[in-house]
Design an enzyme around this catalytic site. Structure first.
Site, PDB file in Angstrom:
ATOM      1  N   LYS A 202      33.630-126.105 -38.214  1.00  0.00           N
ATOM      2  CA  LYS A 202      33.381-125.857 -39.534  1.00  0.00           C
ATOM      3  C   LYS A 202      34.579-126.669 -40.657  1.00  0.00           C
ATOM      4  O   LYS A 202      33.983-126.829 -41.569  1.00  0.00           O
ATOM      5  CB  LYS A 202      33.645-124.242 -39.869  1.00  0.00           C
ATOM      6  N   HIS A 221      23.765-125.067 -45.486  1.00  0.00           N
ATOM      7  CA  HIS A 221      24.368-124.541 -44.355  1.00  0.00           C
ATOM      8  C   HIS A 221      22.759-123.862 -44.132  1.00  0.00           C
ATOM      9  O   HIS A 221      22.616-122.910 -44.368  1.00  0.00           O
ATOM     10  CB  HIS A 221      25.167-123.347 -44.639  1.00  0.00           C
ATOM     11  N   SER A 239      25.619-116.096 -41.209  1.00  0.00           N
ATOM     12  CA  SER A 239      25.635-115.609 -39.632  1.00  0.00           C
ATOM     13  C   SER A 239      25.045-114.346 -39.232  1.00  0.00           C
ATOM     14  O   SER A 239      25.136-113.286 -39.924  1.00  0.00           O
ATOM     15  CB  SER A 239      27.270-115.682 -39.175  1.00  0.00           C
ATOM     16  N   LYS A 243      19.125-117.703 -38.206  1.00  0.00           N
ATOM     17  CA  LYS A 243      18.716-119.083 -38.612  1.00  0.00           C
ATOM     18  C   LYS A 243      18.383-119.875 -37.006  1.00  0.00           C
ATOM     19  O   LYS A 243      17.573-120.446 -36.920  1.00  0.00           O
ATOM     20  CB  LYS A 243      19.914-119.851 -39.103  1.00  0.00           C
ATOM     21  N   THR A 244      19.143-119.657 -36.029  1.00  0.00           N
ATOM     22  CA  THR A 244      19.066-120.226 -34.828  1.00  0.00           C
ATOM     23  C   THR A 244      17.957-119.893 -34.258  1.00  0.00           C
ATOM     24  O   THR A 244      17.011-120.536 -33.509  1.00  0.00           O
ATOM     25  CB  THR A 244      20.488-120.014 -33.952  1.00  0.00           C
ATOM     26  N   ASP A 258      22.326-125.188 -37.625  1.00  0.00           N
ATOM     27  CA  ASP A 258      23.088-124.822 -38.682  1.00  0.00           C
ATOM     28  C   ASP A 258      23.799-125.713 -39.711  1.00  0.00           C
ATOM     29  O   ASP A 258      23.934-125.094 -40.867  1.00  0.00           O
ATOM     30  CB  ASP A 258      24.410-124.557 -37.945  1.00  0.00           C
ATOM     31  N   ARG A 323      29.715-116.045 -28.695  1.00  0.00           N
ATOM     32  CA  ARG A 323      29.199-117.477 -29.014  1.00  0.00           C
ATOM     33  C   ARG A 323      28.601-118.294 -27.943  1.00  0.00           C
ATOM     34  O   ARG A 323      29.416-118.317 -26.738  1.00  0.00           O
ATOM     35  CB  ARG A 323      29.915-118.394 -29.879  1.00  0.00           C
TER      36      ARG A 323
END
Length: 527
Positions: A202, A221, A239, A243-244, A258, A323
């Site tokens: 980040k 983002h 988050s 998205k993923t 991302d 993660r």
């Protein structure tokens, strides 16, 4: 000084470069080593555990996530007039230089792992990045996450990450012993007091958020993928909103999960890998991500292993923010060049834990701007100490912690790009239906995927639409394969009056949050 590197290593050049940075004497330096070598060193140094599938498992201890309140930008000529200081903490040049000197002295006692990488798949806007860490697993992590240029050039950004270094608030001007300090003028980031590798990733994105607008490129983002006909879709979202998951689609090639830029040439991935949330990950619901996360060389953060060393992705003992980091090559269906044309559709994701928003809505240009500036999702009850009911979270431009410039800069860029390319925008709720979290249930992933397909194919535009009584956007009345009580959330609640109360509450939160952006939105809409 013992250095380890691939063939072609120029020791004299590296000595000179490190000396200019302030690192004159160190114990051991690993330079641009590959996955296998870093994997071996991470195990030999007892930094990680090895899972039954071959993935490495690292614990980040007391920092299971980012520390946004410990992030600073140096106030100097490169930042003073361009950074949005209203939401950004500053350090003086003197404080940063003292922090740098102390960290360099600390680093001389450490073994260091260096990776020369790059951010930005579009060559004209690519930024060479050098990452220096004291942990082999973090070097492997960032090697997965950024791009690996064939011929590395001198870095325009250097990141020094020393988790074992603790800042001194009195001496360095920090808030705590944890620090993420960015000097935009020197092109240098210093990270100390945290093992969370996401801070490295980040930090790169934060610098790109400052750098790209000056080049006429909008940093985003978001995730992005491409259809078989070459059409590009982008997915904005905070988050946990999907998205993923939603951009990893067997029918569409993943561009990135991302961070992206949108230039005159189209959309390009800033990164070269994925950093997927792993909580409740399963081979049944997300087979591609599961396979990538559990293969040899992938890095799992804060994931629990059972007695057979099999990852227990349902275990949130350490954190909900578990993660998995892996190279894009771990996925079968990806755009190898990390690029695509201007998007043909924009999807804004939210996980509404209040159970109020419909699963999909079509947004006008003004509504799209409002939702972009709002960046709404909701925290769940129980995920943080003291959170007993859903809490609204608003993150400007879906990435407030990573913005350096005023939100109007990014908002105006999006408005202009949407108008130029005539891009439709849809809001998709991946949260709850039939009641708030704890009462209702989350929209099934299979249903959400159907809604994404309906948006990208244009099917939603052919459906009969109603105007939402609370938020004013257009909602389909019927869509093939989707229960009507899901499309109209009020019908899914056992008590319609309770729904109206919850919807009114969420609407008031939107309005209150948006007050500070109303002048900007009004100006942009009038232009």
């Amino acid at each position: 000084m013992n250095m380890i590197s691939p063939q072609g290593f120029d020791e004299a050049m590296i000595r000179a470069q490190l000396a200019r940075l302030g690192l004159r004497w160190v114990n051991c330096i690993s330079w641009n080593e590959g996955v296998a070598a870093l994997y071996q060193q991470a195990i030999a140094r007892s930094e990680v555990e090895v899972s039954a599938s071959g993935a490495l498992v690292a614990s980040t201890g007391t920092h299971p996530g980012r520390s946004p309140k410990d992030k600073f930008i140096v106030r100097n000529q490169a930042s003073e007039s361009s950074v949005w200081w209203e939401t950004t903490a500053g350090l003086s040049q003197g404080q940063f230089d003292l922090l740098k000197a102390d960290m360099m002295a600390h680093a001389r006692l450490k073994s260091l792992f260096v990776q020369d990488l790059a951010a930005g798949a579009e060559p004209r806007h690519q930024m060479p990045v050098r990452v220096i860490t004291e942990q082999a697993w973090q070097a492997l992590f960032i090697r997965h996450l950024l791009l690996q240029p064939e011929n590395p050039t001198a870095p325009e950004l250097t990141i020094l990450c020393l988790p074992s270094f603790n800042a001194d608030p009195t001496r360095h001007g920090t808030r705590s012993e944890t620090v993420i300090a960015l000097d935009l003028e020197q092109g240098l980031v210093l990270i100390g007091g945290t093992n969370y590798a996401g801070e490295i990733k980040k930090a790169v994105f934060t610098v790109m958020n400052h750098r790209l607008p000056a080049q006429g490129v909008m940093p985003m983002h978001c995730s992005a993928n491409a259809g078989r006909d070459g059409d590009t879709a982008i997915f904005f979202g905070l988050s946990g909103t999907g998205k993923t998951t939603l951009s990893t689609d067997p029918a569409r090639a993943l561009i990135g999960d991302d961070e992206h830029g949108w230039s005159e040439a189209g959309v390009f991935n800033i990164e070269g890998g994925c950093y997927a949330k792993a909580i409740n990950l399963s081979a049944e619901s997300e087979p591609e991500i599961f396979a990538a996360a559990t293969r040899f060389g992938s890095v799992l953060e804060n994931v629990t292993l059972d007695e057979s060393r099999v990852p227990d992705f349902a275990d949130a003992t350490a954190t909900e923010n578990t993660r998995a980091a892996y190279d894009l090559a771990a996925l079968g269906n990806v755009k190898r060049d990390g690029r695509g044309p201007a998007p043909s559709a924009i999807i804004m994701l939210t996980a509404d834990a209040f159970g109020v928003l419909p699963p999909i809505a079509r947004l006008s240009a003004d509504e799209a701007m409002m939702h972009f500036m709002s960046g709404y999702t909701a925290k769940l009850a129980g995920t943080e100490r003291g959170v007993k009911e859903p809490q609204a979270t608003f993150s400007t431009c879906f990435g407030a912690p990573f913005l350096t410039r005023h939100p109007s800069v990014y908002g105006e860029m999006l408005r202009c790009l949407m108008a130029k390319h005539k891009v439709p925008c849809y809001l998709i709720n991946t949260g709850w239906t039939g009641g708030a979290y704890g009462v209702g249930k989350r929209f099934p992933l299979a249903v959400t995927r159907k809604l994404v397909t309906a948006a990208l194919s244009g099917a939603i535009d052919a459906a009969p639409l109603r105007t939402d009584a609370n938020f004013g956007f257009a909602v389909p009345v019927r869509l093939p394969g989707i229960p009507e009580e899901m499309l109209d959330p009020r019908k899914g609640w056992a008590d319609g009056t309770a729904y109206d109360k919850a919807a009114g509450h969420l609407k008031s939160l939107f309005e209150k949050n948006f007050e500070k952006f109303q002048p900007v939105a009004t100006r942009l809409a009038a232009e």
